[in-house]
Write a protein that holds these residues in place. Structure first.
Motif, PDB file in Angstrom:
ATOM      1  N   GLN A   1       0.830  -1.206   0.000  1.00  0.00           N
ATOM      2  CA  GLN A   1       0.000   0.000   0.000  1.00  0.00           C
ATOM      3  C   GLN A   1       0.864   1.255   0.000  1.00  0.00           C
ATOM      4  OE1 GLN A   1      -2.957  -0.649  -0.964  1.00  0.00           O
ATOM      5  NE2 GLN A   1      -4.196   0.007   0.750  1.00  0.00           N
TER       6      GLN A   1
ATOM      7  N   VAL B   1      -1.294   8.400   5.754  1.00  0.00           N
ATOM      8  CA  VAL B   1      -2.141   7.355   6.323  1.00  0.00           C
ATOM      9  C   VAL B   1      -1.494   5.985   6.176  1.00  0.00           C
ATOM     10  CG1 VAL B   1      -4.331   6.143   6.022  1.00  0.00           C
ATOM     11  CG2 VAL B   1      -4.292   8.632   6.020  1.00  0.00           C
ATOM     12  N   GLU B   2      -1.004   5.683   4.981  1.00  0.00           N
ATOM     13  CA  GLU B   2      -0.460   4.339   4.752  1.00  0.00           C
ATOM     14  C   GLU B   2       0.855   4.133   5.509  1.00  0.00           C
ATOM     15  OE1 GLU B   2      -2.388   2.326   3.675  1.00  0.00           O
ATOM     16  OE2 GLU B   2      -3.729   3.278   2.237  1.00  0.00           O
TER      17      GLU B   2
ATOM     18  N   MET C   1       1.518   5.521   8.420  1.00  0.00           N
ATOM     19  CA  MET C   1       1.102   5.308   9.803  1.00  0.00           C
ATOM     20  C   MET C   1       0.641   3.856   9.999  1.00  0.00           C
ATOM     21  SD  MET C   1      -2.183   7.126  11.524  1.00  0.00           S
ATOM     22  CE  MET C   1      -3.399   6.024  10.816  1.00  0.00           C
ATOM     23  N   ARG C   2      -0.127   3.359   9.020  1.00  0.00           N
ATOM     24  CA  ARG C   2      -0.612   1.978   9.148  1.00  0.00           C
ATOM     25  C   ARG C   2       0.527   0.979   9.028  1.00  0.00           C
ATOM     26  NH1 ARG C   2      -6.245   2.770   5.949  1.00  0.00           N
ATOM     27  NH2 ARG C   2      -7.149   4.068   7.583  1.00  0.00           N
TER      28      ARG C   2
ATOM     29  N   ASN D   1       3.568   1.510  10.075  1.00  0.00           N
ATOM     30  CA  ASN D   1       4.216   1.526  11.386  1.00  0.00           C
ATOM     31  C   ASN D   1       3.440   0.687  12.392  1.00  0.00           C
ATOM     32  OD1 ASN D   1       6.323   3.063  10.549  1.00  0.00           O
ATOM     33  ND2 ASN D   1       5.814   4.872  11.756  1.00  0.00           N
ATOM     34  N   GLU D   2       2.113   0.758  12.318  1.00  0.00           N
ATOM     35  CA  GLU D   2       1.301  -0.027  13.244  1.00  0.00           C
ATOM     36  C   GLU D   2       1.513  -1.527  13.025  1.00  0.00           C
ATOM     37  OE1 GLU D   2      -2.683   1.390  12.705  1.00  0.00           O
ATOM     38  OE2 GLU D   2      -2.252   3.263  13.766  1.00  0.00           O
TER      39      GLU D   2
ATOM     40  N   ARG E   1       4.931  -2.502  14.140  1.00  0.00           N
ATOM     41  CA  ARG E   1       5.005  -2.544  15.603  1.00  0.00           C
ATOM     42  C   ARG E   1       4.429  -3.852  16.142  1.00  0.00           C
ATOM     43  NH1 ARG E   1       1.209  -1.226  19.049  1.00  0.00           N
ATOM     44  NH2 ARG E   1       0.041  -0.215  17.399  1.00  0.00           N
TER      45      ARG E   1
END
Lengths: 198, 241
Positions: free
Chosen positions: A39, A146-147, A149-150, A152-153, A156
């Motif tokens: 993504q 947004v992508e 950040m996702r 990284n989530e 993590r």
């Protein structure tokens, strides 16, 4: 003696079950990171595709900003080079990840300079064509945020699982297969955001 | 040193999650006006329109007007809210939310993944700039909401998607679901032969309550909103006035 054998066998089977479960879980989490990476790649590609059109439009009205155009072209070329190296392994390799991020951040900086230049040309800013391009660029930059950040989530989740017990015990046997994932850092440019003065 | 770096990284990454608690809960209606700028009649009218659109196309379109997003950037806040509300159907991601932030003086249209090609950023931006902002600027929220929703629905109606969730579900029976149904039918037949009264009773129970898995996803027809599992990726546009 026979009893001991049973205990050893029992412990062996139990360890096998835990190991299998852990392994499969790591594979699943790794797949999620990979999917999210795809993504991220998509949205960055979307931005790279937008650049020529944007530069052409600005060039038409602002002929004397050659340095800015060259900056954008160079930054985009660097992004293209990284892509040609093969993006699939970027998730696996922290050094490649760093290079990828640096190239993309370079393009971000060059593009924000280009948009700052436009401020000097109100006629250009008012045209419908430029406004549409601006909307597309803003949308694309937002998708990138947004992508990332996702990503990284997901990374993590993967890393947390990887570092926790008992997974961390098995990771030694599996080598680089489940290496820790790198994160996207906040952009240097974003940390020292230039103030827009009206 | 690596351990400390890891801790810093973990904090950096975890920080956005800590803010999740500040997000507003998913609305129960398609139109929400926390700022009190819409008249009751217009709110009702838009609610009906959006409900009708959902029945006809399956797409969830929401209008949400609030005071502001606090310290968070509008785009960031909206992306999180959209993810938390799960607007649109799972797999199709066909949800759209029109946000208005009265105190921040910002409007945003957030488009689900599945509708990005139908309602591209340029179109969303034009709807905001040309249709909504001029009306909001003169304080006409009723007009802005009505015409904005109309414009979005008109764009979305441009192509036909799968009509309803159930129409889609029916096509997706996999072999094991069929096998399961066959096994259930066989068991029922055995029960019918051995304990006829019990079998009839069971049949009535199922007919009255419906099987839990087959219930409609709620909110359809009579207005109201319940998230269907849709996602967005930051597509759409923002405008301010």
């Amino acid at each position: 003696m026979k009893k001991l054998l049973w205990i050893v066998a029992g412990v062996g089977v139990l360890a096998g079950i835990v190991l299998t479960g852990t392994y499969n879980q790591m594979v699943t989490l790794g797949e999620s990171v990979g999917a999210q990476w795809a993504q991220v790649e998509n949205v960055y590609q979307r931005r790279a595709d937008l650049v020529p059109n944007l530069v052409e439009t600005v060039k038409g009205a602002a002929k004397f900003e050659q340095a800015t155009f060259t900056g954008v072209a160079e930054a985009r070329a660097r992004v293209g080079q990284i892509s040609a190296e093969g993006l699939a392994k970027v998730v696996q390799d922290p050094a490649a990840f760093e290079r990828f991020q640096r190239a993309q951040d370079g393009l971000s900086t060059a593009l924000s300079r280009l948009m700052a230049v436009v401020e000097k040309y109100p006629d250009l800013k008012a045209t419908e064509g430029f406004r549409d391009l601006q909307a597309q660029l803003e949308g694309t930059e937002n998708r990138i945020t947004v992508e990332r950040m996702r990503f990284n989530e997901e990374a993590r989740k993967f890393n947390t699982r990887r570092r926790s017990f008992p997974t961390v015990v098995f990771m030694g046997f599996l080598g680089d297969r489940f290496a820790e994932k790198a994160y996207f850092q906040a952009e240097v440019a974003a940390r020292t955001a230039p103030k827009v003065v009206f | 040193m690596p351990a400390r770096m890891a801790l810093v990284m973990a904090l950096l990454v975890a920080a956005p999650c800590a803010r999740a608690a500040d997000l507003p809960p998913a609305p129960r209606t398609l139109v929400t006006d926390q700022a009190g700028v819409l008249s009751g009649a217009v709110r009702e009218q838009i609610e009906q329109r959006l409900a009708a659109h959902e029945v006809g196309s399956g797409q969830q379109v929401l209008l949400w007007i609030g005071r502001g997003t606090g310290n968070a950037a509008v785009e960031d806040w909206v992306a999180r809210v959209f993810a938390a509300w799960r607007v649109g159907r799972a797999g199709l991601d066909d949800g759209v939310v029109i946000f208005g932030f009265v105190d921040d003086r910002k409007l945003r249209i957030e488009v689900g993944y599945g509708l990005e090609s139908r309602l591209p950023d340029v179109t969303a931006s034009r709807i905001l700039r040309e249709v909504m902002v001029p009306r909001v600027r003169v304080g006409d929220w009723d007009g802005a909401a009505r015409t904005g929703v109309d414009a979005v629905l008109k764009v979305l109606a441009g192509g036909a998607g799968p009509a309803t969730e159930q129409g889609r579900d029916r096509l997706e029976l996999s072999w094991w679901q069929i096998a399961l149904a066959a096994a259930a039918a066989l068991l029922f037949l055995i029960l019918l032969i051995t304990h006829p009264s019990l079998a009839v009773q069971l049949l009535f129970t199922i007919a009255a309550g419906g099987l839990p898995g087959n219930r409609r996803s709620g909110g359809m027809g009579g207005g109201g909103f319940r998230g269907g599992g849709g996602r967005s990726g930051g597509g759409g546009a923002t405008a301010s006035w």
